[in-house]
Design a protein around this motif. Sequence first.
Motif, mmCIF file in Angstrom:
data_model
loop_
_atom_site.group_PDB
_atom_site.id
_atom_site.type_symbol
_atom_site.label_atom_id
_atom_site.label_comp_id
_atom_site.label_asym_id
_atom_site.label_seq_id
_atom_site.Cartn_x
_atom_site.Cartn_y
_atom_site.Cartn_z
ATOM 1 N N GLY A 49 22.054 25.022 -0.783
ATOM 2 C CA GLY A 49 22.241 24.941 0.669
ATOM 3 C C GLY A 49 23.666 25.125 1.124
ATOM 4 N N GLY A 50 24.532 25.595 0.248
ATOM 5 C CA GLY A 50 25.927 25.775 0.633
ATOM 6 C C GLY A 50 26.535 27.016 0.017
ATOM 7 N N GLY B 86 31.375 25.606 2.531
ATOM 8 C CA GLY B 86 30.568 25.083 3.624
ATOM 9 C C GLY B 86 29.137 24.827 3.210
ATOM 10 N N ASP B 87 28.384 24.252 4.147
ATOM 11 C CA ASP B 87 26.975 23.927 3.935
ATOM 12 C C ASP B 87 26.191 24.297 5.185
ATOM 13 O OD1 ASP B 87 26.920 22.493 1.326
ATOM 14 O OD2 ASP B 87 28.320 21.186 2.363
ATOM 15 N N PHE B 88 24.883 24.533 5.003
ATOM 16 C CA PHE B 88 23.969 24.790 6.107
ATOM 17 C C PHE B 88 23.171 23.529 6.400
ATOM 18 C CE2 PHE B 88 24.625 29.053 4.384
ATOM 19 C CZ PHE B 88 24.965 29.718 5.549
ATOM 20 N N TYR B 89 22.914 23.266 7.676
ATOM 21 C CA TYR B 89 22.179 22.076 8.104
ATOM 22 C C TYR B 89 21.288 22.429 9.279
ATOM 23 C CZ TYR B 89 25.311 19.383 5.206
ATOM 24 O OH TYR B 89 25.997 18.886 4.137
ATOM 25 N N GLY B 90 20.546 21.435 9.744
ATOM 26 C CA GLY B 90 19.735 21.576 10.944
ATOM 27 C C GLY B 90 18.409 22.258 10.688
ATOM 28 N N PRO B 91 17.605 22.353 11.763
ATOM 29 C CA PRO B 91 16.305 23.012 11.657
ATOM 30 C C PRO B 91 16.479 24.470 11.211
ATOM 31 C CG PRO B 91 16.515 21.857 13.756
ATOM 32 C CD PRO B 91 17.850 21.813 13.094
ATOM 33 N N ASP B 92 15.733 24.857 10.226
ATOM 34 C CA ASP B 92 15.802 26.212 9.663
ATOM 35 C C ASP B 92 17.219 26.601 9.253
ATOM 36 O OD1 ASP B 92 13.036 26.609 10.027
ATOM 37 O OD2 ASP B 92 13.376 27.184 12.120
ATOM 38 N N GLY C 205 20.001 26.371 10.755
ATOM 39 C CA GLY C 205 20.641 27.106 11.840
ATOM 40 C C GLY C 205 22.039 26.635 12.170
ATOM 41 N N GLU C 206 22.576 25.688 11.423
ATOM 42 C CA GLU C 206 23.936 25.188 11.663
ATOM 43 C C GLU C 206 24.716 25.227 10.356
ATOM 44 O OE1 GLU C 206 23.367 21.260 13.195
ATOM 45 O OE2 GLU C 206 22.201 21.975 14.883
ATOM 46 N N THR C 207 26.009 25.441 10.473
ATOM 47 C CA THR C 207 26.887 25.424 9.304
ATOM 48 C C THR C 207 28.200 24.760 9.671
ATOM 49 O OG1 THR C 207 27.871 26.758 7.541
ATOM 50 C CG2 THR C 207 27.890 27.717 9.742
ATOM 51 N N TYR C 208 28.816 24.147 8.712
ATOM 52 C CA TYR C 208 30.186 23.681 8.887
ATOM 53 C C TYR C 208 30.865 23.678 7.530
ATOM 54 C CZ TYR C 208 28.824 18.977 7.286
ATOM 55 O OH TYR C 208 28.369 17.921 6.572
ATOM 56 N N PHE D 179 35.605 24.393 10.324
ATOM 57 C CA PHE D 179 34.855 25.214 11.262
ATOM 58 C C PHE D 179 33.425 24.727 11.328
ATOM 59 C CE2 PHE D 179 34.420 27.133 7.098
ATOM 60 C CZ PHE D 179 33.068 27.397 7.015
ATOM 61 N N GLY D 180 32.757 25.092 12.393
ATOM 62 C CA GLY D 180 31.348 24.793 12.565
ATOM 63 C C GLY D 180 30.729 25.829 13.464
ATOM 64 N N ALA D 181 29.440 26.063 13.305
ATOM 65 C CA ALA D 181 28.740 27.039 14.133
ATOM 66 C C ALA D 181 27.265 26.689 14.200
ATOM 67 C CB ALA D 181 28.895 28.434 13.552
ATOM 68 N N ARG D 182 26.634 27.100 15.299
ATOM 69 C CA ARG D 182 25.196 26.906 15.483
ATOM 70 C C ARG D 182 24.595 28.233 15.921
ATOM 71 N NH1 ARG D 182 23.539 22.782 19.931
ATOM 72 N NH2 ARG D 182 25.269 21.780 18.901
ATOM 73 N N ARG D 183 23.470 28.583 15.313
ATOM 74 C CA ARG D 183 22.763 29.812 15.691
ATOM 75 C C ARG D 183 22.178 29.636 17.081
ATOM 76 N NH1 ARG D 183 18.435 31.636 11.522
ATOM 77 N NH2 ARG D 183 18.572 29.404 11.372
ATOM 78 N N ASP D 184 22.392 30.612 17.944
ATOM 79 C CA ASP D 184 21.861 30.599 19.297
ATOM 80 C C ASP D 184 20.496 31.273 19.295
ATOM 81 O OD1 ASP D 184 21.733 30.229 22.008
ATOM 82 O OD2 ASP D 184 23.082 31.879 22.494
#
Length: 49
Positions: free
Chosen positions: A6-7, A20-26, A28-31, A43-48
């Motif tokens: 997952g990272g 970094g790692d991926f989180y959230g539903p499906d 859809g988020e990384t930091y 850094f952090g980001a969320r898929r729109d």
Amino acid sequence: MALADGGYASGTAGTDRIQGDFYGPDHGETYGIFDTSAYVGAFGARRDP
């Protein structure tokens, strides 16, 4: 860059590292963090949808 458990990570700390790692539903988020010879940060980001 390959994904593992997952990272992701690449480079050497102090010169060109990103991690970094991926989180959230499906996943859809990384930091994560980055580290260069000149900068260190986060850094952090969320898929729109």
